[in-house]
Design a protein around this motif. Structure first.
Motif, short mmCIF file in Angstrom:
data_model
loop_
_atom_site.label_atom_id
_atom_site.label_comp_id
_atom_site.label_asym_id
_atom_site.label_seq_id
_atom_site.Cartn_x
_atom_site.Cartn_y
_atom_site.Cartn_z
N LEU A 256 -54.17 -48.23 -25.46
CA LEU A 256 -53.66 -47.77 -24.17
C LEU A 256 -52.18 -47.39 -24.28
N ARG A 257 -51.44 -48.12 -25.05
CA ARG A 257 -50.02 -47.82 -25.25
C ARG A 257 -49.85 -46.48 -25.99
N ALA A 258 -50.69 -46.25 -27.00
CA ALA A 258 -50.62 -45.00 -27.75
C ALA A 258 -50.94 -43.81 -26.86
N ALA A 259 -51.83 -44.02 -25.88
CA ALA A 259 -52.26 -42.93 -24.98
C ALA A 259 -51.34 -42.75 -23.78
N THR A 260 -50.29 -43.54 -23.71
CA THR A 260 -49.36 -43.44 -22.57
C THR A 260 -47.91 -43.39 -23.07
N LEU A 261 -47.32 -44.54 -23.30
CA LEU A 261 -45.90 -44.63 -23.61
C LEU A 261 -45.55 -43.96 -24.94
N HIS A 262 -46.39 -44.13 -25.95
CA HIS A 262 -46.07 -43.53 -27.25
C HIS A 262 -46.15 -42.00 -27.18
N GLY A 263 -47.10 -41.48 -26.42
CA GLY A 263 -47.14 -40.04 -26.22
C GLY A 263 -45.90 -39.54 -25.52
N ALA A 264 -45.48 -40.27 -24.49
CA ALA A 264 -44.26 -39.90 -23.77
C ALA A 264 -43.05 -39.91 -24.69
N ARG A 265 -42.94 -40.93 -25.50
CA ARG A 265 -41.80 -41.01 -26.42
C ARG A 265 -41.82 -39.87 -27.44
N LEU B 24 -52.30 -40.98 -18.18
CA LEU B 24 -52.50 -40.80 -19.62
C LEU B 24 -51.74 -39.56 -20.10
N VAL B 25 -51.26 -39.63 -21.32
CA VAL B 25 -50.44 -38.57 -21.91
C VAL B 25 -51.20 -37.99 -23.11
N ASN B 26 -51.63 -36.75 -22.97
CA ASN B 26 -52.36 -36.07 -24.05
C ASN B 26 -51.33 -35.40 -24.94
N ALA B 27 -51.09 -35.98 -26.11
CA ALA B 27 -49.95 -35.60 -26.94
C ALA B 27 -50.20 -34.38 -27.84
N HIS B 28 -51.39 -33.80 -27.79
CA HIS B 28 -51.63 -32.55 -28.53
C HIS B 28 -52.79 -31.80 -27.90
N THR B 29 -52.47 -30.64 -27.31
CA THR B 29 -53.50 -29.85 -26.65
C THR B 29 -53.28 -28.36 -26.92
N HIS B 30 -54.37 -27.61 -26.80
CA HIS B 30 -54.34 -26.14 -26.73
C HIS B 30 -55.15 -25.78 -25.49
N ASN B 31 -54.58 -26.01 -24.33
CA ASN B 31 -55.39 -26.03 -23.11
C ASN B 31 -55.98 -24.70 -22.67
N PRO B 32 -55.39 -23.54 -22.99
CA PRO B 32 -56.12 -22.31 -22.67
C PRO B 32 -57.47 -22.22 -23.36
N ALA C 158 -46.60 -49.73 -40.01
CA ALA C 158 -45.30 -49.29 -40.50
C ALA C 158 -44.28 -49.12 -39.39
N GLY C 159 -44.74 -49.17 -38.14
CA GLY C 159 -43.84 -49.01 -37.01
C GLY C 159 -43.63 -47.58 -36.58
N VAL C 160 -44.49 -46.67 -37.03
CA VAL C 160 -44.40 -45.28 -36.62
C VAL C 160 -44.84 -45.15 -35.15
N ASN C 161 -44.18 -44.30 -34.39
CA ASN C 161 -44.59 -44.04 -33.02
C ASN C 161 -45.87 -43.21 -33.07
N LEU C 162 -47.00 -43.85 -32.81
CA LEU C 162 -48.32 -43.23 -32.96
C LEU C 162 -48.89 -42.94 -31.58
N ALA C 163 -49.15 -41.65 -31.31
CA ALA C 163 -49.69 -41.21 -30.03
C ALA C 163 -51.10 -40.68 -30.23
N ILE C 164 -51.75 -40.30 -29.13
CA ILE C 164 -53.13 -39.81 -29.17
C ILE C 164 -53.21 -38.47 -28.47
N GLY C 165 -53.99 -37.54 -29.06
CA GLY C 165 -54.24 -36.25 -28.44
C GLY C 165 -55.69 -35.86 -28.59
N THR C 166 -56.13 -34.95 -27.75
CA THR C 166 -57.52 -34.50 -27.84
C THR C 166 -57.70 -33.30 -28.75
#
Length: 443
Positions: A348-357, A70-78, A302-310
């Protein structure tokens, strides 16, 4: 094929199901993923894999779904070290009166190191193999990710006020370029500019970022249209919506990673699609801070590359991408008033491939395909909470918890084996985390 003709490989992972994500919506039964070094070399039926390859190690997953990490596309991990510190508050009250003052007193390389290490452990146990990082001290962040072999895009922060990381605008840029140069050639770590938000970054800084991002070929990752108040304040002060301002400054392009995007117009959605902007949906953080609802289904249509972050643990309060997928799908349906919106396969695609893209890594990770890096997560689906099973993608999104992740690989290296973290001293980590809790609670 006889044994002598079998090709030598490092790893053969045999799974009950493989969900490659690309092609979209496909679930393969009784398939194997073949890995040599850090790369996937084949995906084929188990019997064929056994005949064609001589692996140094075989991992059998008879009751599991194997998915891309899984690709977390927005984090502030500290900010894992601030988990639960100032809950149930509006965004700006939370940020200006609680989070920023505490950060000013504790932020430094050790805080960063321990927070990121805690985040890595949590992410691995939840099947996440890549994070899009947005925080100060990117040098310490990068060193920690490098130490544990975790994949990340390390943010290069720019903001108009002094912090423990940098005191002036020029220093932010100088230090950003130094970190970027230090990461050149690293297989797991890349970089992106992370100007905090339009309301904390000047036109001059944005113009410098645009030029440098083009020269360095890296993304620009920022909070945008997080709340209606942000938009209203910007219009009152400048006459422009934040998105319009970024358009004027030349930043609305295929490098832009726009996070949150709750208060948007149909015209702005269309502009994102036309320009190739990636949007990161952070539903749990938006819900908890009452920031608004991202029209995720409109972006998808609309075809926007939509990703997911925590988002960060101070506003979520976890790094659970399974929970985030579920909420993203459910919330999109409610906002769109369409039960078939944002279906499980798309989540699942948004949480993987779209985040990577979004992060510029779509050619390397995000799907299980030959030639891509072996970033993989195995999820047990034989527990009573996951039975009966009719549709694997549906089960992963709507009925699976991160505790069902059993094994994780990053670039072919096993990081989690039957729920046990490899190469991490968990008792020592927890001791340091508890020391931070005591220090922060006393502020």
């Amino acid at each position: 094929m006889n044994e002598a003709a079998a090709q030598s490989v490092d790893l053969l992972i045999e799974a009950r199901w493989v969900v490659p994500v690309e092609p979209h919506g496909v679930v393969l039964e009784h398939h194997a993923v073949v890995v040599r070094d850090d790369v996937i070399v084949a995906l084929l039926p188990i019997d064929e894999a056994r005949a064609a390859y001589a692996p140094k190690q075989t991992v059998k997953l008879p009751a599991h779904a194997l998915i891309p990490g899984l690709v977390n596309a927005h984090t502030h991990n500290p900010m894992t070290l601030l988990r639960g510190l100032a809950d149930d508050l509006p965004l700006m009250t939370w940020l200006e009166e609680h989070i920023w003052p505490v950060e000013g007193k504790v932020m430094g390389p050790e805080f960063i190191r321990d927070g990121v290490e805690l985040a890595i452990a949590e992410m691995l146990r939840g099947g996440t193999t890549c994070a899009n990082e947005n925080y100060f001290f990117p040098d310490a962040i990068a060193a920690t990710y490098k130490r544990y072999g975790f994949r990340a895009v390390v943010g290069l922060p720019v903001i108009e006020f002094p912090s423990p990381w940098a005191k002036t605008r020029d220093e932010y840029f100088e230090r950003a370029l130094t970190v970027h140069d230090e990461l050149r050639g690293n297989k797991l770590l890349t970089s992106a500019f992370v100007p905090h938000a339009p309301y904390t970054v000047s036109d001059e800084s944005f113009e410098r970022i645009r030029v440098l991002a083009d020269q360095l070929d890296i993304p620009v990752h920022l909070h945008l249209h997080e709340t209606q108040k942000e938009v209203d304040d910007a219009k009152r002060e400048s006459g422009l919506r934040p998105f319009q301002r970024l358009q004027k400054l030349g930043l609305v392009n295929d490098r832009l990673i726009a996070v949150h995007m709750t208060a948007v117009t149909d015209a702005e959605i269309a502009a994102c699609a036309e320009a190739g902007v990636s949007v990161v949906h952070c539903p749990e953080s938006n819900l908890k801070l009452a920031s608004g609802f991202c029209p995720a289904e409109k972006f998808r249509e609309a075809g926007v590359n939509l990703a997911i972050g925590t988002d960060g643990c101070a506003s979520n309060n976890d790094l659970d991408m399974f929970g985030e997928m579920r909420v993203a799908a459910q919330l999109a349906k409610a906002v769109a008033h369409k039960a078939d919106a944002f279906d499980a396969a798309f989540a699942l695609r948004a949480a993987t491939l779209h985040g990577a893209r979004a992060m510029g890594l779509g050619e390397r990770i995000g799907s299980i395909e030959p030639g891509k890096q072996a970033d993989l997560a195995a999820v047990r689906l034989d527990a009573l909470e996951s039975r009966p099973l009719y549709d694997v993608a549906s089960q992963l999104v709507y009925a699976t918890g991160r505790h069902q992740v059993s094994d994780v690989w990053i670039a072919g290296q096993r990081k989690l084996a039957d729920r046990e973290l490899i190469g991490m001293d968990v008792p020592d980590l927890l001791e340091r985390v508890e020391a931070w809790r005591g220090r922060i609670a006393a502020i």
